[in-house]
Scaffold this motif. Structure first.
Motif, PDB file in Angstrom:
ATOM      1  N   ASP A 191      -2.833  21.891   4.829  1.00  0.00           N
ATOM      2  CA  ASP A 191      -3.508  20.633   5.163  1.00  0.00           C
ATOM      3  C   ASP A 191      -3.796  20.538   6.650  1.00  0.00           C
ATOM      4  O   ASP A 191      -4.871  20.070   7.064  1.00  0.00           O
ATOM      5  N   LYS A 192      -2.856  20.983   7.459  1.00  0.00           N
ATOM      6  CA  LYS A 192      -3.061  20.938   8.906  1.00  0.00           C
ATOM      7  C   LYS A 192      -4.200  21.874   9.314  1.00  0.00           C
ATOM      8  O   LYS A 192      -4.989  21.549  10.213  1.00  0.00           O
ATOM      9  N   TYR A 193      -4.284  23.002   8.653  1.00  0.00           N
ATOM     10  CA  TYR A 193      -5.353  23.959   8.934  1.00  0.00           C
ATOM     11  C   TYR A 193      -6.700  23.437   8.441  1.00  0.00           C
ATOM     12  O   TYR A 193      -7.696  23.451   9.176  1.00  0.00           O
ATOM     13  N   GLU A 194      -6.733  22.970   7.204  1.00  0.00           N
ATOM     14  CA  GLU A 194      -7.990  22.616   6.546  1.00  0.00           C
ATOM     15  C   GLU A 194      -8.510  21.241   6.944  1.00  0.00           C
ATOM     16  O   GLU A 194      -9.720  21.055   7.105  1.00  0.00           O
ATOM     17  N   TYR A 195      -7.611  20.266   7.111  1.00  0.00           N
ATOM     18  CA  TYR A 195      -8.045  18.876   7.296  1.00  0.00           C
ATOM     19  C   TYR A 195      -7.722  18.289   8.671  1.00  0.00           C
ATOM     20  O   TYR A 195      -8.221  17.226   9.010  1.00  0.00           O
ATOM     21  N   GLN A 216       0.843  -1.187   0.000  1.00  0.00           N
ATOM     22  CA  GLN A 216       0.000   0.000   0.000  1.00  0.00           C
ATOM     23  C   GLN A 216       0.879   1.238   0.000  1.00  0.00           C
ATOM     24  O   GLN A 216       1.856   1.323   0.755  1.00  0.00           O
ATOM     25  N   ILE A 217       0.559   2.187  -0.857  1.00  0.00           N
ATOM     26  CA  ILE A 217       1.300   3.443  -0.901  1.00  0.00           C
ATOM     27  C   ILE A 217       0.681   4.396   0.114  1.00  0.00           C
ATOM     28  O   ILE A 217      -0.506   4.728   0.030  1.00  0.00           O
ATOM     29  N   HIS A 218       1.471   4.817   1.078  1.00  0.00           N
ATOM     30  CA  HIS A 218       0.973   5.716   2.129  1.00  0.00           C
ATOM     31  C   HIS A 218       0.726   7.097   1.545  1.00  0.00           C
ATOM     32  O   HIS A 218       1.543   7.635   0.797  1.00  0.00           O
ATOM     33  N   THR A 219      -0.418   7.677   1.878  1.00  0.00           N
ATOM     34  CA  THR A 219      -0.731   9.024   1.426  1.00  0.00           C
ATOM     35  C   THR A 219      -0.701   9.986   2.613  1.00  0.00           C
ATOM     36  O   THR A 219      -1.262   9.697   3.667  1.00  0.00           O
ATOM     37  N   PRO A 220      -0.043  11.134   2.459  1.00  0.00           N
ATOM     38  CA  PRO A 220       0.027  12.095   3.560  1.00  0.00           C
ATOM     39  C   PRO A 220      -1.282  12.852   3.728  1.00  0.00           C
ATOM     40  O   PRO A 220      -2.187  12.780   2.884  1.00  0.00           O
ATOM     41  N   LEU A 221      -1.383  13.588   4.799  1.00  0.00           N
ATOM     42  CA  LEU A 221      -2.556  14.412   5.087  1.00  0.00           C
ATOM     43  C   LEU A 221      -2.841  15.331   3.906  1.00  0.00           C
ATOM     44  O   LEU A 221      -1.949  16.001   3.387  1.00  0.00           O
ATOM     45  N   GLY A 222      -4.095  15.331   3.484  1.00  0.00           N
ATOM     46  CA  GLY A 222      -4.511  16.221   2.415  1.00  0.00           C
ATOM     47  C   GLY A 222      -4.642  15.570   1.055  1.00  0.00           C
ATOM     48  O   GLY A 222      -5.116  16.204   0.114  1.00  0.00           O
ATOM     49  N   LEU A 223      -4.236  14.300   0.929  1.00  0.00           N
ATOM     50  CA  LEU A 223      -4.318  13.605  -0.355  1.00  0.00           C
ATOM     51  C   LEU A 223      -5.267  12.417  -0.259  1.00  0.00           C
ATOM     52  O   LEU A 223      -5.347  11.759   0.785  1.00  0.00           O
ATOM     53  N   PRO A 224      -5.974  12.098  -1.347  1.00  0.00           N
ATOM     54  CA  PRO A 224      -6.815  10.897  -1.378  1.00  0.00           C
ATOM     55  C   PRO A 224      -5.964   9.664  -1.644  1.00  0.00           C
ATOM     56  O   PRO A 224      -4.741   9.762  -1.851  1.00  0.00           O
ATOM     57  N   ALA A 225      -6.589   8.500  -1.644  1.00  0.00           N
ATOM     58  CA  ALA A 225      -5.884   7.264  -1.976  1.00  0.00           C
ATOM     59  C   ALA A 225      -5.351   7.344  -3.402  1.00  0.00           C
ATOM     60  O   ALA A 225      -5.971   7.933  -4.290  1.00  0.00           O
ATOM     61  N   GLY A 242     -11.091  20.028  -2.155  1.00  0.00           N
ATOM     62  CA  GLY A 242     -12.225  19.207  -1.788  1.00  0.00           C
ATOM     63  C   GLY A 242     -12.459  19.202  -0.292  1.00  0.00           C
ATOM     64  O   GLY A 242     -11.651  19.721   0.480  1.00  0.00           O
ATOM     65  N   PRO A 243     -13.555  18.583   0.145  1.00  0.00           N
ATOM     66  CA  PRO A 243     -13.877  18.566   1.585  1.00  0.00           C
ATOM     67  C   PRO A 243     -12.926  17.707   2.412  1.00  0.00           C
ATOM     68  O   PRO A 243     -12.767  17.941   3.607  1.00  0.00           O
ATOM     69  N   HIS A 244     -12.306  16.708   1.778  1.00  0.00           N
ATOM     70  CA  HIS A 244     -11.430  15.798   2.529  1.00  0.00           C
ATOM     71  C   HIS A 244     -10.004  15.755   1.995  1.00  0.00           C
ATOM     72  O   HIS A 244      -9.111  15.197   2.650  1.00  0.00           O
ATOM     73  N   SER A 245      -9.783  16.314   0.823  1.00  0.00           N
ATOM     74  CA  SER A 245      -8.448  16.317   0.226  1.00  0.00           C
ATOM     75  C   SER A 245      -8.395  17.406  -0.833  1.00  0.00           C
ATOM     76  O   SER A 245      -9.437  17.906  -1.276  1.00  0.00           O
ATOM     77  N   ALA A 246      -7.192  17.751  -1.230  1.00  0.00           N
ATOM     78  CA  ALA A 246      -7.022  18.805  -2.231  1.00  0.00           C
ATOM     79  C   ALA A 246      -5.851  18.477  -3.137  1.00  0.00           C
ATOM     80  O   ALA A 246      -4.708  18.346  -2.665  1.00  0.00           O
ATOM     81  N   LEU A 247      -6.129  18.336  -4.413  1.00  0.00           N
ATOM     82  CA  LEU A 247      -5.062  18.107  -5.391  1.00  0.00           C
ATOM     83  C   LEU A 247      -4.562  19.425  -5.977  1.00  0.00           C
ATOM     84  O   LEU A 247      -3.500  19.469  -6.589  1.00  0.00           O
ATOM     85  N   PHE A 248      -5.338  20.473  -5.824  1.00  0.00           N
ATOM     86  CA  PHE A 248      -5.032  21.777  -6.401  1.00  0.00           C
ATOM     87  C   PHE A 248      -4.861  21.713  -7.916  1.00  0.00           C
ATOM     88  O   PHE A 248      -4.103  22.476  -8.511  1.00  0.00           O
ATOM     89  N   THR A 249      -5.571  20.792  -8.545  1.00  0.00           N
ATOM     90  CA  THR A 249      -5.713  20.719  -9.994  1.00  0.00           C
ATOM     91  C   THR A 249      -6.998  19.972 -10.302  1.00  0.00           C
ATOM     92  O   THR A 249      -7.354  19.028  -9.587  1.00  0.00           O
ATOM     93  N   ASP A 250      -7.683  20.422 -11.348  1.00  0.00           N
ATOM     94  CA  ASP A 250      -8.877  19.703 -11.784  1.00  0.00           C
ATOM     95  C   ASP A 250      -8.554  18.642 -12.822  1.00  0.00           C
ATOM     96  O   ASP A 250      -9.446  17.935 -13.288  1.00  0.00           O
ATOM     97  N   GLY A 251      -7.273  18.532 -13.204  1.00  0.00           N
ATOM     98  CA  GLY A 251      -6.874  17.533 -14.188  1.00  0.00           C
ATOM     99  C   GLY A 251      -7.399  17.835 -15.584  1.00  0.00           C
ATOM    100  O   GLY A 251      -7.412  16.951 -16.442  1.00  0.00           O
ATOM    101  N   LYS A 252      -7.815  19.069 -15.818  1.00  0.00           N
ATOM    102  CA  LYS A 252      -8.388  19.447 -17.104  1.00  0.00           C
ATOM    103  C   LYS A 252      -7.482  20.440 -17.832  1.00  0.00           C
ATOM    104  O   LYS A 252      -6.429  20.835 -17.318  1.00  0.00           O
ATOM    105  N   PHE A 253      -7.919  20.855 -19.007  1.00  0.00           N
ATOM    106  CA  PHE A 253      -7.119  21.712 -19.869  1.00  0.00           C
ATOM    107  C   PHE A 253      -7.820  23.054 -20.058  1.00  0.00           C
ATOM    108  O   PHE A 253      -9.021  23.102 -20.319  1.00  0.00           O
TER     109      PHE A 253
END
Length: 392
Positions: free
Chosen positions: A229-233, A68-77, A266-277
């Protein structure tokens, strides 16, 4: 029915043509004995295999225990493709490959040449430099959190990390080495053969296996657990300064920064990109000429003209210069560019709107972007030259 000419991952989809002159054209007559018919058919197929170079395909599927790849605070699986589950051995192999300059024509450039761990996996120059000092045409984006992107590269020309991984190797202005040469170089190295054996079950080196190992390693290059992340999540109200909290408000406010329209939170994580163009007007001359067509090059859809992938803003304070052409040198330059609505052109994104930012708003926004600097995991730098058992 065709056959694979090489191991999976090399010359994908290359098959014998149905109209090949080597295929038998005369049906067996009724008076032939069944045994003879089978013998003739087997001989014909053997001849086809020899003449076409067909061989049993080599599996690119990793062996061993999936981790399993560990994800830090603020990131989804982390999304994982079914055909490339991460294992300790594929990740270790990918890490070694990432820093190996033998994957370039003159043994001078590795993946890490443009994606240096010391500079958050960027190179801190406007456009990438390849073998013999060849200039690329775009800025080398960070590969931190690239595991979450639905498409890779500024123009989205690769649909997965796997397909992205081997592209620079063969690119004439990057590493400039045909894949078969890279495979041959690695196949002559006993250490690599042992690592491929552990990762994939046999010592065979193939470009498909190289792709999968590199992608598995790159999926571990994650950054999170920032002050934001510490502030938001995590609910730590002391994690951000007063200026950064104001900057976060500007960032999310559609009537001021409107940054979150593309750099999503997002409410539980933030990528700071929508993955769009999006066409933001950057890379457009003052007279409206689009210098780089971006996503249009791949889709040929007119509205994609001048559109580029939304980059993540995580660790953005450490990854200057900015934009797909590396033209903007500082975060202040970026904020001022967007406050000015970019450069007008027929394909400007609808989210590029007039925004009212005071001088204080702009300073606060830059302060907030500083709060996105987060942690990186251990074991992502150049590997130690540890002894590896020899392949048998």
């Amino acid at each position: 029915m065709g056959c694979w000419v090489t191991a999976q991952g090399e010359n994908r989809g290359a098959t014998i043509d149905a109209n090949s002159p080597f295929l038998p054209t005369r049906r067996p007559t009724r008076d032939r004995k069944p045994g003879r018919i089978l013998l003739v058919a087997a001989a014909s197929f053997a001849a086809i295999s020899i003449l076409s170079g067909c061989k049993r395909s080599t599996s690119d599927t990793p062996v061993g225990q999936t981790i399993q790849i560990h994800t830090p605070l603020g990131l989804p699986a982390v999304p994982i493709p079914a055909d490339n589950p991460p294992t300790a051995d594929t990740i270790a192999l990918g890490r070694k490959l990432f820093y190996d300059k033998r994957l370039s024509r003159d043994n001078s450039v590795s993946c890490a040449t443009c994606h240096k761990p010391a500079t958050d996996f960027t190179d801190r120059i406007p456009v990438a430099l390849g073998v013999a000092g060849k200039l690329g045409v775009r800025n080398a984006p960070t590969i931190e959190n690239a595991a979450y992107l639905p498409l890779q590269f500024w123009d989205g020309r690769a649909s997965s990390l796997e397909l992205q991984a081997a592209s620079p190797i063969a690119n004439p202005v990057e590493m400039d080495q045909p894949h078969d040469v890279s495979v041959s170089k690695l196949a002559s190295d006993q250490t690599y053969k042992a690592m491929f054996q552990k990762a994939f079950g046999t010592p065979t080196v193939s470009i498909g296996r190289i792709e999968k190992a590199l992608a598995s390693f790159e999926r571990t290059i994650l950054t999170g657990n920032s002050a934001f992340d510490k502030y938001e999540y995590a609910g730590d109200r002391s994690a951000l300064t007063a200026a950064q909290i104001r900057g976060l408000d500007v960032f999310k406010d559609p009537h001021r920064g409107n940054c979150a329209a593309c750099h999503t939170i997002g409410p539980h994580s933030a990528l700071f990109t929508d993955g769009k163009f999006h066409n933001t007007g950057e890379g457009v001359s003052e007279d409206g000429i689009i210098i780089d067509v971006g996503r249009y090059h791949e889709t040929k859809v007119e509205t994609d003209t001048g559109a580029f992938m939304t980059p993540t803003l995580r660790n953005v304070a450490n990854t200057a210069p900015y934009m797909h052409d590396g033209r903007l040198k500082t975060l202040q330059d970026v904020v001022d560019f967007y406050a000015g609505e970019g450069n007008s052109n027929p394909y400007l994104d609808k989210e590029m709107r007039t925004i009212a930012l005071t001088g204080q708003d702009r300073r606060d926004l830059v302060e907030f972007l500083q709060s996105l600097t987060g942690d990186l995991p251990p074991n992502i730098g150049p590997p130690q030259k540890d002894a590896v058992p020899q392949a048998k």
